[in-house]
Design a protein around this motif. Sequence first.
Motif, short mmCIF file in Angstrom:
data_model
loop_
_atom_site.label_atom_id
_atom_site.label_comp_id
_atom_site.label_asym_id
_atom_site.label_seq_id
_atom_site.Cartn_x
_atom_site.Cartn_y
_atom_site.Cartn_z
N PRO A 166 16.88 3.98 -10.18
CA PRO A 166 15.64 4.36 -10.88
C PRO A 166 14.88 3.17 -11.48
CG PRO A 166 17.42 5.86 -11.44
CD PRO A 166 18.04 4.75 -10.67
N ARG A 167 15.60 2.20 -12.04
CA ARG A 167 14.93 1.06 -12.66
C ARG A 167 14.19 0.23 -11.62
NH1 ARG A 167 17.77 -3.62 -16.46
NH2 ARG A 167 15.84 -4.78 -16.89
N ALA A 168 14.87 -0.08 -10.53
CA ALA A 168 14.23 -0.86 -9.47
C ALA A 168 13.07 -0.09 -8.84
CB ALA A 168 15.26 -1.25 -8.41
N PHE A 169 13.23 1.22 -8.73
CA PHE A 169 12.16 2.07 -8.18
C PHE A 169 10.91 1.96 -9.04
CE2 PHE A 169 10.27 6.43 -8.52
CZ PHE A 169 9.54 6.38 -7.34
N ARG A 170 11.05 2.07 -10.36
CA ARG A 170 9.89 1.98 -11.24
C ARG A 170 9.23 0.60 -11.15
NH1 ARG A 170 13.38 5.02 -14.72
NH2 ARG A 170 13.98 3.09 -15.80
N GLN A 171 10.05 -0.43 -11.07
CA GLN A 171 9.51 -1.79 -11.00
C GLN A 171 8.75 -2.04 -9.70
OE1 GLN A 171 13.06 -4.10 -11.58
NE2 GLN A 171 12.88 -4.10 -13.82
N ALA A 172 9.08 -1.29 -8.66
CA ALA A 172 8.43 -1.47 -7.36
C ALA A 172 7.10 -0.74 -7.24
CB ALA A 172 9.37 -1.00 -6.24
N LEU A 173 6.74 0.06 -8.25
CA LEU A 173 5.58 0.94 -8.14
C LEU A 173 4.26 0.28 -8.53
CD1 LEU A 173 7.02 4.27 -9.61
CD2 LEU A 173 6.48 3.77 -7.23
N PHE A 174 4.26 -0.93 -9.06
CA PHE A 174 3.06 -1.49 -9.68
C PHE A 174 1.86 -1.51 -8.75
CE2 PHE A 174 0.31 -5.10 -10.76
CZ PHE A 174 -0.11 -4.68 -12.01
N ASN A 175 2.02 -1.94 -7.50
CA ASN A 175 0.87 -2.04 -6.59
C ASN A 175 0.95 -1.04 -5.43
OD1 ASN A 175 3.04 -3.21 -5.34
ND2 ASN A 175 1.92 -4.99 -4.54
N VAL A 176 1.66 0.07 -5.65
CA VAL A 176 1.82 1.10 -4.62
C VAL A 176 0.72 2.14 -4.74
CG1 VAL A 176 3.29 2.99 -3.82
CG2 VAL A 176 4.30 0.78 -4.41
N ARG A 177 0.03 2.41 -3.62
CA ARG A 177 -1.02 3.42 -3.59
C ARG A 177 -0.55 4.73 -2.96
NH1 ARG A 177 -5.44 1.84 -0.34
NH2 ARG A 177 -6.79 3.18 -1.60
N GLY A 178 0.38 4.63 -2.03
CA GLY A 178 0.95 5.81 -1.39
C GLY A 178 2.47 5.74 -1.44
N LEU A 179 3.11 6.89 -1.63
CA LEU A 179 4.56 6.93 -1.85
C LEU A 179 5.16 8.12 -1.12
CD1 LEU A 179 7.03 5.86 -3.57
CD2 LEU A 179 6.25 7.41 -5.38
N VAL A 180 6.30 7.92 -0.48
CA VAL A 180 7.06 9.02 0.12
C VAL A 180 8.47 8.95 -0.45
CG1 VAL A 180 7.93 10.09 2.23
CG2 VAL A 180 5.69 8.95 2.24
N ILE A 181 8.91 10.03 -1.12
CA ILE A 181 10.21 10.01 -1.80
C ILE A 181 11.08 11.19 -1.36
CG2 ILE A 181 9.37 8.77 -3.82
CD1 ILE A 181 9.18 11.41 -5.30
N SER A 221 0.81 -1.20 0.00
CA SER A 221 0.00 0.00 0.00
C SER A 221 0.85 1.27 0.00
CB SER A 221 -0.93 0.01 1.21
OG SER A 221 -1.79 1.11 1.17
N VAL A 222 1.88 1.32 0.87
CA VAL A 222 2.71 2.52 1.00
C VAL A 222 4.17 2.14 0.84
CG1 VAL A 222 3.36 4.48 2.45
CG2 VAL A 222 1.02 3.58 2.54
N LEU A 223 4.85 2.83 -0.06
CA LEU A 223 6.29 2.64 -0.27
C LEU A 223 7.01 3.88 0.21
CD1 LEU A 223 8.72 1.10 -1.46
CD2 LEU A 223 8.20 2.18 -3.67
N ILE A 224 7.97 3.71 1.11
CA ILE A 224 8.68 4.84 1.70
C ILE A 224 10.16 4.71 1.36
CG2 ILE A 224 9.29 6.01 3.85
CD1 ILE A 224 6.66 4.99 5.01
N LEU A 225 10.69 5.74 0.70
CA LEU A 225 12.10 5.75 0.32
C LEU A 225 12.93 6.69 1.17
CD1 LEU A 225 10.74 4.40 -2.17
CD2 LEU A 225 12.38 5.62 -3.60
N GLU A 226 12.28 7.51 1.98
CA GLU A 226 12.97 8.51 2.77
C GLU A 226 12.82 8.20 4.25
OE1 GLU A 226 13.34 13.37 3.01
OE2 GLU A 226 11.53 12.49 2.15
#
Length: 326
Positions: A33-48, A2-7
């Motif tokens: 960047p490539r792995a980041f894009r691949q991780a976004l498929f089922n992400v609803r919320g993101l903190v970058i 649901s939520v991916l947090i990079l920071e």
Amino acid sequence: MSVLILEPLDPEVMRWLADRHPVRYAPELAGDPRAFRQALFNVRGLVIPPSTALDAQALHFAPVLKAVGRVSAGAENIDLTACARAGVEVVRSLTATALAEAEFMIGALLAMLRRVPVVNEEGLLVGRELGGATIGLVGLVPTARSLAQLLAGFGARVVGYDPAVHANDPVWTRWGVEPLGLRELMEQSDGVCVQLGYFSRYRGLLGERYLSLCRPNQVLVSISPSGLFEEAALADALHSGRMSAAWLDSLEPGWLEPGRPLADIDTLQVTPRVASTTRESRVRAAWAVARRIDELLTGSTPAPRAEFRPTAPDDSLDLEAGAASG
């Protein structure tokens, strides 16, 4: 997911979010960047963080994304237009960093007024006091409200200009700022504080037309993107001595390279966007972003509160609403 947090976030904020949503904390994706894009498929919320770009290409990999949060100041790494088209809300607190930025600007003014001496009536080189000075605020954002309150405590006269706020707007009176045109502000101010939000239409606003009119021995501190300035005009104001000193907390890459107008000017100080980053402001911003993302993912509120910036890239702040105007 649901939520991916990079920071990195405050641990208590992370626990609060994890109690409500599936959370993945993956700071290593910020540099891939490539792995980041691949991780976004089922992400609803993101903190970058500032180092991670969210553009139209990345959004193509995020079909269910509803919100992207920024705890740090600025949003240059986020394509606001692409997010608006994709229905992704960009979540940034308007008020979390206001006090930190205001304190930074007060400190910068005090340092420059004392550190860069002027010749007094006796012919001596002396510093100056903030009390009794006229300070001009360019940009009527929440930081300006905190700044005006602090300046009033020193006994300074506070004047201001914002191209999006009419001189008759009651917010000027409520915030204790005397509205002036930009020409008059530059002519009358001993110190200028620039915190105007950056839009493309404001690029080069502070150029030869106004910097050539600055009051003798004026000092300037800016936390706005340096694109608001014409670099040649700012360099000329500093080289000529019309402006005693300037402090920029945000500078476009390359502006200090040899051969550029601002290179090797000893009355110019540059810091790497530290004004908004304090322990306290980080916690305030993290809570604000986390709560808004939770609201969006649970559908608990139909629209963003006034504390948050709109997604639209060219919208002006409504100072009559909510926490911004109080």
